[in-house]
Design an enzyme around this catalytic site. Sequence first.
Site, PDB file in Angstrom:
ATOM      1  CG  HIS A 326      -2.104  -0.898   1.029  1.00 28.02           C
ATOM      2  ND1 HIS A 326      -2.058  -2.223   1.368  1.00 28.02           N
ATOM      3  CD2 HIS A 326      -3.346  -0.692   0.519  1.00 28.02           C
ATOM      4  CE1 HIS A 326      -3.223  -2.788   1.075  1.00 28.02           C
ATOM      5  NE2 HIS A 326      -4.018  -1.888   0.560  1.00 28.02           N
ATOM      6  N   GLY A 327       2.024   1.204   0.538  1.00 29.61           N
ATOM      7  CA  GLY A 327       2.825   2.424   0.527  1.00 29.61           C
ATOM      8  C   GLY A 327       4.123   2.274   1.285  1.00 29.61           C
TER       9      GLY A 327
END
Lengths: 478, 303
Positions: A326-327
């Site tokens: 996701h990041g």
Amino acid sequence: MLFNSLDFAVFLPIVFALYWFVSLRYLKFQNLLLIIASYVFYGWWDYRFLSLIIFSSLVDYTIGLKLKNEEKALKRKLLLWASISINIGFLGFFKYYNFFVDNFVEAFSFFGSKIQANTLNIILPVGISFYTFQTLSYTIDVYKQKLEPTKDIISFLAFVSFFPQLVAGPIERATNLLPQFYKARAFHYSNAVDGCRQILWGLFKKVVIADQCAIYANLIFNNSSDYSGSTLVMGAIFFTFQIYGDFSGYSDIAIGVSRLFGFNLKQNFAFPYFSRDIAEFWRRWHISLSTWFRDYLYIPLGGSRGEIWIKIRNIFIIFIVSGFWHGANWTFIVWGFLNALYFLPLLLTKKNRYNIEIVAANTLLPSLKECIAMLMTFSIIVFAWIFFRAESIIHAISYIRNIFSSALFEAPVIRPTYLIAFLFIFMSIEWFGRKDKYALELLLLKRKRILKWGVYITLIISICVFSGEEQEFIYFQF
Amino acid sequence: MKRFIFKITLFVSVFFIVEKGVYYFLHIAPDKEYDKRLENILKGNMNKELVVLGSSKGATDILAGQLEKETGLISYNLSYQGSNVVFHEFLLKTLLKYNEVPKKVILVIDIPYEFIEEKTLKFRIDRLYPLSKYNYINKELINQKEKNILSWFLCSARVNQSNFKFKNIKPPHFNPLDEYGSGPYIIEKHSKDLDYSLKKETYNIKDELPYKIKAFKSIQKLCGENSIELTFVIPPNFFDLNRRFVKRFRKLLTDENKLFVYDTVNPIYRDEKYFNDYSHLFINGAKVLTSEISDFIINSDNK
């Protein structure tokens, strides 16, 4: 181009008309048109990164063909790793380079050595995490001989860049989507109407639910030290609905748009907030990513077979990697770790496949036991989202610490009545439509037209009332 | 396909007709407001000789009625609580577009926040929403990216959630607007004790926001082009005057404009009996300040 923009409102009918009226009988023209439309759609954001998609597509197309002709196991493996290295290499550079450099420098400074950080001003190409996983799935499936590699480069380019799901999924498998580009598509009235309905519901989720929740979630998270415990709880709940409305709304629009062009994409969300345990939640949330990790990471690692510690290790790996996908921030890693922790008791007691069917499948309302299970699952999900939304681990910890202050039981300072009413209506509709692929799919189907159209018009009016500046989708940044 | 196109066209047509019903909410929204100053500007009912612009300091500290009596100029206060200089520029433009040009404009300065980031001072979009039935306001809402171009065609895209009000908005208890548009604190009672602060505040030009400077210069230009006498007013706070800001401020003024700074040696500005809080006067303090401003205007005219 954003789905909730006026640009897209003009773009879609043009592509639709060209697709069905101009290139009706020619499959290759239709596919070619989809490629051009997809590149325009993507290039609207930043045309420079089109080269990255094209390059990535060509690499996997070529490697796929080479895998077909190659019989030696070692060379086949080398080809597979070449594809993985190139795809993950791009993803790693654009998404994680600065994160690794920063952490490397911090780790050295922790041990007393000072080194110069050479971080770069990198723009993250929109959708890179999604299309990278999509192309990778093709090569891996070809390698495992689950899929015949395609010689049709136009179909392959269209498959990788298919605009409805290019920038934020659902992450389609080549086994499902690619064959649809080989066959002539026929226009079906019921499919098109259903597609429109799903687009409408997706827009409602995005513009009315997610964007309105975002106003309050951002206000509370950005000034978390100013608010009391109960208001912070409201902030976390608003974010919980924001991310669901935002992402599942995008998926609904993507699936609906695809149906207008005669394609069927897989369901990406199946009413996850009605889950009775965390395992069920993960079978219902971002299904295309969860199943991707299951098939290409969890099962190759051994899955749920073998010693207990192997199972535990695999669960932690899959959740942490999923969080990191996701990041590039420790908050996502902790979020993944937390979900693994939630999952662990179910795994150890072998109850992770306990709730397969949707809650209250044969009744209108849930039992008390189901209500409690849903509430508890929802609560731990809300708690985990705090890490997902926070700017840093320190921010998340201070946010949680402030929740458990003496003011937890005071009335929240921020309690927008209109939004709470909208959330209640929204969740009620979701509840009554929970057995279908999306809430509105069959809910109104047998009702009188005046009622159906009344609901649709009310939804559009709500969308118009709340539409102002176009808000990006959260998952664009992933 | 024909069936699909037909149904979509029919649905869009029905929607287009039905959604016009939303106009009702657009239409009644202005009537629910108690502050009708902006609507009066749009209707051309704001033909005054002296107009006061500013934020809450302008609204509470300057009494337009008293100014009118003392200067003989028909006066009105168009200060809005929590508004910034960009909003003041918008008000001035709107005023000039729909009304006769005033002789004088007073712009009350938020010292030291006039040009720097301050969360409590913003473009008062909320004052525009109830008036979005007016095309001029809708255009501004589009400029501010609060609405999109669909709002030209669809009533539902023009309406805002704040338009769905069924009760009239009541005036605030402590500082309701008077008939001259001012909103002084009429109840002279503190919520907490105040301590006069002598600390010298700093001011850094680097913190200034270009869009605020641009709006400020635009106000001066508009006044210059329309031969309006522009006076800047720096009202008191319950702490020492930030002279660094004043020095910087003077550099931004064009020659024809005047600057009035409150009487810094007047002891009432160090007496908490005259202050509601650190930044706003009670009505008794407002009377003193307004009187000083009237003298300044009269003296300037006599020169």
